[in-house]
Design a protein around this motif. Structure first.
Motif, PDB file in Angstrom:
ATOM      1  N   VAL A   9       0.837  -1.207   0.000  1.00  0.00           N
ATOM      2  CA  VAL A   9       0.000   0.000   0.000  1.00  0.00           C
ATOM      3  C   VAL A   9       0.872   1.257   0.000  1.00  0.00           C
ATOM      4  N   GLY A  10       1.953   1.200   0.756  1.00  0.00           N
ATOM      5  CA  GLY A  10       2.872   2.336   0.788  1.00  0.00           C
ATOM      6  C   GLY A  10       3.508   2.591  -0.573  1.00  0.00           C
ATOM      7  N   LEU A  11       3.891   1.516  -1.274  1.00  0.00           N
ATOM      8  CA  LEU A  11       4.468   1.668  -2.606  1.00  0.00           C
ATOM      9  C   LEU A  11       3.451   2.249  -3.582  1.00  0.00           C
ATOM     10  N   PHE A  48      -5.208   3.745 -16.245  1.00  0.00           N
ATOM     11  CA  PHE A  48      -4.508   4.426 -15.165  1.00  0.00           C
ATOM     12  C   PHE A  48      -4.148   3.454 -14.044  1.00  0.00           C
ATOM     13  N   VAL A  49      -5.046   2.536 -13.745  1.00  0.00           N
ATOM     14  CA  VAL A  49      -4.756   1.520 -12.731  1.00  0.00           C
ATOM     15  C   VAL A  49      -3.578   0.658 -13.170  1.00  0.00           C
ATOM     16  N   PHE A  50      -3.567   0.278 -14.443  1.00  0.00           N
ATOM     17  CA  PHE A  50      -2.450  -0.515 -14.965  1.00  0.00           C
ATOM     18  C   PHE A  50      -1.135   0.258 -14.864  1.00  0.00           C
ATOM     19  N   VAL A  51      -1.190   1.559 -15.173  1.00  0.00           N
ATOM     20  CA  VAL A  51       0.009   2.390 -15.054  1.00  0.00           C
ATOM     21  C   VAL A  51       0.509   2.407 -13.619  1.00  0.00           C
ATOM     22  N   MET A  52      -0.398   2.573 -12.683  1.00  0.00           N
ATOM     23  CA  MET A  52      -0.025   2.598 -11.263  1.00  0.00           C
ATOM     24  C   MET A  52       0.633   1.290 -10.846  1.00  0.00           C
ATOM     25  N   LEU A  53      -0.008   0.182 -11.207  1.00  0.00           N
ATOM     26  CA  LEU A  53       0.538  -1.117 -10.837  1.00  0.00           C
ATOM     27  C   LEU A  53       1.884  -1.365 -11.518  1.00  0.00           C
ATOM     28  N   GLY A  54       1.964  -1.015 -12.806  1.00  0.00           N
ATOM     29  CA  GLY A  54       3.202  -1.241 -13.543  1.00  0.00           C
ATOM     30  C   GLY A  54       4.364  -0.439 -12.987  1.00  0.00           C
ATOM     31  N   LEU A  55       4.141   0.843 -12.701  1.00  0.00           N
ATOM     32  CA  LEU A  55       5.199   1.682 -12.149  1.00  0.00           C
ATOM     33  C   LEU A  55       5.629   1.197 -10.770  1.00  0.00           C
ATOM     34  N   THR A  56       4.654   0.783  -9.970  1.00  0.00           N
ATOM     35  CA  THR A  56       4.975   0.305  -8.625  1.00  0.00           C
ATOM     36  C   THR A  56       5.847  -0.943  -8.682  1.00  0.00           C
ATOM     37  N   ILE A  57       5.448  -1.897  -9.523  1.00  0.00           N
ATOM     38  CA  ILE A  57       6.222  -3.136  -9.664  1.00  0.00           C
ATOM     39  C   ILE A  57       7.596  -2.843 -10.252  1.00  0.00           C
ATOM     40  N   PHE A  58       7.643  -1.915 -11.229  1.00  0.00           N
ATOM     41  CA  PHE A  58       8.914  -1.575 -11.868  1.00  0.00           C
ATOM     42  C   PHE A  58       9.898  -0.979 -10.858  1.00  0.00           C
ATOM     43  N   GLN A  60       9.868  -1.236  -7.599  1.00  0.00           N
ATOM     44  CA  GLN A  60      10.250  -2.255  -6.626  1.00  0.00           C
ATOM     45  C   GLN A  60      11.256  -3.231  -7.224  1.00  0.00           C
ATOM     46  N   GLY A  61      11.079  -3.564  -8.500  1.00  0.00           N
ATOM     47  CA  GLY A  61      12.030  -4.443  -9.164  1.00  0.00           C
ATOM     48  C   GLY A  61      13.413  -3.835  -9.269  1.00  0.00           C
ATOM     49  N   LEU A  62      13.474  -2.533  -9.536  1.00  0.00           N
ATOM     50  CA  LEU A  62      14.766  -1.845  -9.566  1.00  0.00           C
ATOM     51  C   LEU A  62      15.478  -1.961  -8.228  1.00  0.00           C
ATOM     52  N   GLU A  63      14.747  -1.716  -7.146  1.00  0.00           N
ATOM     53  CA  GLU A  63      15.350  -1.734  -5.818  1.00  0.00           C
ATOM     54  C   GLU A  63      15.759  -3.140  -5.403  1.00  0.00           C
ATOM     55  N   ALA A  65      16.439  -5.810  -7.588  1.00  0.00           N
ATOM     56  CA  ALA A  65      17.282  -6.570  -8.506  1.00  0.00           C
ATOM     57  C   ALA A  65      18.381  -5.743  -9.161  1.00  0.00           C
ATOM     58  N   LEU A  66      18.008  -4.728  -9.960  1.00  0.00           N
ATOM     59  CA  LEU A  66      18.998  -4.072 -10.798  1.00  0.00           C
ATOM     60  C   LEU A  66      20.011  -3.249 -10.014  1.00  0.00           C
ATOM     61  N   PHE A  67      19.540  -2.466  -9.036  1.00  0.00           N
ATOM     62  CA  PHE A  67      20.490  -1.674  -8.250  1.00  0.00           C
ATOM     63  C   PHE A  67      21.462  -2.564  -7.475  1.00  0.00           C
ATOM     64  N   PRO A  68      20.990  -3.563  -6.716  1.00  0.00           N
ATOM     65  CA  PRO A  68      21.937  -4.450  -6.016  1.00  0.00           C
ATOM     66  C   PRO A  68      22.843  -5.216  -6.971  1.00  0.00           C
ATOM     67  N   LEU A  69      22.304  -5.634  -8.118  1.00  0.00           N
ATOM     68  CA  LEU A  69      23.114  -6.388  -9.074  1.00  0.00           C
ATOM     69  C   LEU A  69      24.242  -5.527  -9.624  1.00  0.00           C
ATOM     70  N   GLY A  70      23.918  -4.304 -10.012  1.00  0.00           N
ATOM     71  CA  GLY A  70      24.937  -3.408 -10.544  1.00  0.00           C
ATOM     72  C   GLY A  70      26.019  -3.089  -9.531  1.00  0.00           C
ATOM     73  N   GLU A  71      25.617  -2.828  -8.295  1.00  0.00           N
ATOM     74  CA  GLU A  71      26.593  -2.519  -7.250  1.00  0.00           C
ATOM     75  C   GLU A  71      27.452  -3.740  -6.928  1.00  0.00           C
ATOM     76  N   ALA A  72      26.843  -4.917  -6.890  1.00  0.00           N
ATOM     77  CA  ALA A  72      27.596  -6.136  -6.588  1.00  0.00           C
ATOM     78  C   ALA A  72      28.640  -6.423  -7.664  1.00  0.00           C
ATOM     79  N   LEU A  73      28.267  -6.264  -8.918  1.00  0.00           N
ATOM     80  CA  LEU A  73      29.213  -6.495 -10.001  1.00  0.00           C
ATOM     81  C   LEU A  73      30.355  -5.484  -9.967  1.00  0.00           C
ATOM     82  N   ALA A  74      30.014  -4.214  -9.705  1.00  0.00           N
ATOM     83  CA  ALA A  74      31.050  -3.188  -9.612  1.00  0.00           C
ATOM     84  C   ALA A  74      32.022  -3.505  -8.480  1.00  0.00           C
ATOM     85  N   ASN A  75      31.486  -3.908  -7.333  1.00  0.00           N
ATOM     86  CA  ASN A  75      32.343  -4.262  -6.198  1.00  0.00           C
ATOM     87  C   ASN A  75      33.250  -5.441  -6.533  1.00  0.00           C
ATOM     88  N   ALA A  76      32.686  -6.454  -7.186  1.00  0.00           N
ATOM     89  CA  ALA A  76      33.462  -7.652  -7.513  1.00  0.00           C
ATOM     90  C   ALA A  76      34.601  -7.325  -8.476  1.00  0.00           C
TER      91      ALA A  76
END
Length: 246
Positions: A9-11, A48-58, A60-63, A65-76
């Motif tokens: 709900v917060g997202l 509009f509901v689909f946009v809301m759901l899509g942006l929310t999932i997108f 959350q997916g960035l936070e 998967a992609l951000f941790p993955l990019g940082e982990a690879l850079a660190n490695a």
């Protein structure tokens, strides 16, 4: 369970706050300025509901998967201590994410169609496809090169402003000699490359790398890769226009 529900709900609430200004502006001009009824209101509401759901999932997916993955690879790669593999990874990341950008694919196809209609390139499906693919891969290579430059800047601690200023001087010089038909496309190429796929991974790469390297500040050195990824495509596409016009 309740914590997960409250989190979801917060997202959704956060996404609604982000989208609300757009909704208010559209509603204001539609109702107050144009004074026209909204056609297919039910379909728009569902969309509009689909946009809301899509942006929310997108987001959350960035936070997750992609951000941790990019940082982990850079660190490695930073801990591995191999400059060759670090720069190879940076180029591959920039090239691969840009090739996959839907916006770039769309712009390339549209540019090829317009160029053919204007007589700048030969008309026909094969010619247009070749031009679109050449433009697409030119931009992809430019983003790969831009990330290599950005990573070297982080490693060396070079001030970003001088590199950006030098880059735009090159842009001005190339604009003066490039065919006018390619100038607008070149300038737009800098925008379409920094989209949904590229930005999260590139940002994570810069921040992760600056966090690992001794003497580097993530706030000062970690950001700026997106600026290079916006600048170099303009340079490369202008040069591409000069070459194909010869």
């Amino acid at each position: 369970m309740m914590g997960s529900i409250r989190g979801a709900v917060g997202l959704l609430g956060g996404t609604l706050r982000d989208v609300a200004p757009i909704l208010v502006i559209i509603t204001f001009f539609q109702v107050v300025v144009l004074r026209q009824p909204v056609d297919n209101l039910a379909d728009i509401a569902v969309g509009f509901v689909f946009v809301m759901l899509g942006l929310t999932i997108f987001v959350q997916g960035l936070e997750m998967a992609l951000f941790p993955l990019g940082e982990a690879l850079a660190n490695a790669f930073a801990r591995k201590g191999s400059l060759f593999w670090l720069l190879s990874f940076a180029f591959g990341l920039g090239f691969g994410t840009t090739v996959a950008e839907p916006a770039l694919i769309a712009v390339g196809a549209e540019a090829a169609e317009v160029m053919a209609a204007a007589g700048f390139i030969a008309a026909g499906e094969d010619s247009e496809d070749y031009y679109a693919q050449a433009l697409r891969y030119t931009v992809a290579v430019s983003v790969g090169v831009s990330l290599v430059i950005g990573v070297v800047r982080i490693l060396k601690g070079w001030p970003i402003q001088w590199l950006i200023i030098a880059g735009y001087i090159v842009v001005v010089m190339l604009t003066a000699v490039a065919p006018e038909e390619i100038v607008g496309i070149a300038y737009d190429s800098g925008g379409v490359t920094t989209s949904t796929i590229t930005v999260p991974l590139v940002t994570a790469l810069g921040v992760g790398l600056a966090s690992v390297i001794k003497g580097r500040n993530p706030m000062i050195d970690g950001f700026g890769l997106i600026a290079f990824a916006s600048l170099l495509p303009i340079v490369f596409v202008l040069a591409f226009g000069v070459v194909i016009s010869l």
